[in-house]
Design an enzyme around this catalytic site. Structure first.
Site, short mmCIF file in Angstrom:
data_model
loop_
_atom_site.label_atom_id
_atom_site.label_comp_id
_atom_site.label_asym_id
_atom_site.label_seq_id
_atom_site.Cartn_x
_atom_site.Cartn_y
_atom_site.Cartn_z
N HIS A 27 0.94 -1.27 0.06
CA HIS A 27 -0.09 -0.08 -0.08
C HIS A 27 0.79 1.22 -0.01
O HIS A 27 1.21 1.73 1.09
CB HIS A 27 -0.90 -0.07 1.07
CG HIS A 27 -1.85 -1.04 0.99
ND1 HIS A 27 -2.01 -2.42 1.44
CD2 HIS A 27 -3.48 -0.73 0.48
CE1 HIS A 27 -2.95 -3.11 1.13
NE2 HIS A 27 -3.94 -1.94 0.61
N HIS A 34 -4.86 -5.76 -6.34
CA HIS A 34 -4.61 -6.93 -5.23
C HIS A 34 -5.97 -7.22 -5.04
O HIS A 34 -7.10 -6.30 -5.05
CB HIS A 34 -3.79 -6.86 -4.05
CG HIS A 34 -4.10 -5.46 -3.15
ND1 HIS A 34 -3.85 -4.20 -3.67
CD2 HIS A 34 -4.61 -5.59 -2.25
CE1 HIS A 34 -4.22 -3.45 -2.85
NE2 HIS A 34 -5.07 -4.19 -1.82
N CYS A 69 -13.31 -4.30 6.17
CA CYS A 69 -12.64 -4.60 5.07
C CYS A 69 -11.46 -5.74 5.40
O CYS A 69 -10.99 -5.71 6.45
CB CYS A 69 -12.06 -3.73 4.35
SG CYS A 69 -13.58 -2.36 3.46
N HIS A 71 -8.12 -8.54 3.33
CA HIS A 71 -7.56 -9.18 2.36
C HIS A 71 -7.31 -10.79 2.70
O HIS A 71 -6.95 -11.07 3.51
CB HIS A 71 -6.04 -8.79 1.98
CG HIS A 71 -6.02 -7.29 1.86
ND1 HIS A 71 -6.16 -6.23 2.87
CD2 HIS A 71 -5.91 -6.38 0.85
CE1 HIS A 71 -5.94 -4.99 2.47
NE2 HIS A 71 -5.87 -5.18 1.10
N GLU A 89 -10.76 -7.59 13.83
CA GLU A 89 -11.25 -6.03 13.94
C GLU A 89 -12.25 -5.59 15.10
O GLU A 89 -12.16 -4.71 15.68
CB GLU A 89 -11.68 -5.61 12.79
CG GLU A 89 -10.73 -5.45 11.59
CD GLU A 89 -10.90 -4.68 10.29
OE1 GLU A 89 -11.66 -3.84 10.35
OE2 GLU A 89 -10.46 -4.98 9.54
N TYR A 106 -12.54 -1.07 -7.45
CA TYR A 106 -12.39 0.25 -7.37
C TYR A 106 -10.68 0.67 -7.14
O TYR A 106 -9.89 -0.04 -6.74
CB TYR A 106 -12.96 0.93 -6.09
CG TYR A 106 -12.32 0.56 -4.62
CD1 TYR A 106 -11.54 1.50 -4.01
CD2 TYR A 106 -12.51 -0.78 -4.05
CE1 TYR A 106 -11.01 1.08 -2.92
CE2 TYR A 106 -12.10 -0.78 -2.98
CZ TYR A 106 -11.23 0.02 -2.23
OH TYR A 106 -10.61 -0.27 -1.06
N GLU A 116 -5.48 2.77 -2.81
CA GLU A 116 -6.12 1.59 -2.77
C GLU A 116 -6.64 1.36 -4.19
O GLU A 116 -7.07 1.84 -5.01
CB GLU A 116 -7.44 1.37 -1.85
CG GLU A 116 -7.31 1.57 -0.36
CD GLU A 116 -6.72 0.33 0.05
OE1 GLU A 116 -6.36 -0.76 -0.53
OE2 GLU A 116 -6.51 0.42 1.43
N GLU A 118 -8.05 -2.28 -5.61
CA GLU A 118 -8.59 -3.63 -5.17
C GLU A 118 -9.84 -4.16 -6.14
O GLU A 118 -10.64 -3.27 -6.41
CB GLU A 118 -8.97 -3.45 -3.81
CG GLU A 118 -8.02 -2.99 -2.97
CD GLU A 118 -8.38 -3.06 -1.40
OE1 GLU A 118 -7.64 -3.07 -0.54
OE2 GLU A 118 -9.77 -2.87 -1.31
N TRP A 163 -14.92 3.81 -1.03
CA TRP A 163 -15.43 2.64 -1.44
C TRP A 163 -16.86 2.30 -0.84
O TRP A 163 -17.60 1.73 -1.54
CB TRP A 163 -14.60 1.63 -1.10
CG TRP A 163 -14.32 1.19 0.27
CD1 TRP A 163 -14.77 0.81 1.17
CD2 TRP A 163 -13.32 1.71 0.85
NE1 TRP A 163 -14.40 0.86 2.57
CE2 TRP A 163 -13.17 1.58 2.32
CE3 TRP A 163 -12.16 2.80 0.49
CZ2 TRP A 163 -12.21 1.81 3.33
CZ3 TRP A 163 -11.38 3.12 1.50
CH2 TRP A 163 -11.23 2.71 2.87
#
Length: 180
Positions: A27, A34, A69, A71, A89, A106, A116, A118, A163
């Protein structure tokens, strides 16, 4: 706090995996495409959980957004990644995980210049838990109606992650809602 490195899956423009990289190193102001995901969590009263990103976050610190969010790791199923991030989280377990925007993608640049970029399938899920957020992930949270969320994002888009606004618009275009 997360003390182990997370790996993200790098993608070609056709969305095929082409490698992996460390989440924190990838990032930058030139973030490669990704794989990621977003999740909107509701409670049994039909309210959606929104969170304000911790001030220590590398991207969009202090900004309000969808529930969470993340990954998926290499070879990690999305449902497993969603469960992992919900626990990490917010200290919650989720059920009824449902893919609602499989093709969401986005690219956005935050105020510091971090990008970002992704392919980010969007999920919705349900919890019965009271959140216990991790300080390094979430500054605060709120349970809101979907109508109030949409009105707030429309009225003050600068306070929300880009987003989230794009996801809400795409859901509306497809006749879908976060809360069912």
């Amino acid at each position: 706090m997360n003390t182990f490195p997370e790996t993200v899956v790098l993608l070609a423009e056709d969305r095929t995996p082409v490698g992996t990289a460390d989440k924190f190193a990838v990032h930058t102001d030139h973030t490669p495409l990704h794989l990621a995901f977003s999740c909107h969590v509701r409670n049994t009263d039909g309210q959606v959980l929104v969170t304000r990103r911790a001030l220590s976050k590398k991207t969009w610190p202090g900004v309000w957004t969808n529930t969470f969010c993340g990954h998926p790791g290499p070879d990690e199923a999305f449902e497993d990644a969603v469960a992992r991030r919900a626990s990490r989280e917010l200290g919650i377990t989720v059920r009824d995980v449902e893919l609602v925007l499989p093709d969401f993608r986005y690219r956005a640049v935050d105020a510091s210049g971090i990008v970002e970029n992704e392919v980010c399938p969007v999920f919705r899920a349900v919890t019965d838990d009271v959140p216990t957020p991790a300080d390094d992930e979430v500054a605060e949270y709120a349970w809101v109606s979907e109508d109030d969320l949409r009105a707030s994002v429309a009225g003050a888009p600068f306070a929300w992650s880009p987003w989230l606004g794009w996801q809400l618009a795409e859901l509306e275009q497809q006749g879908l809602r976060v809360t069912r």
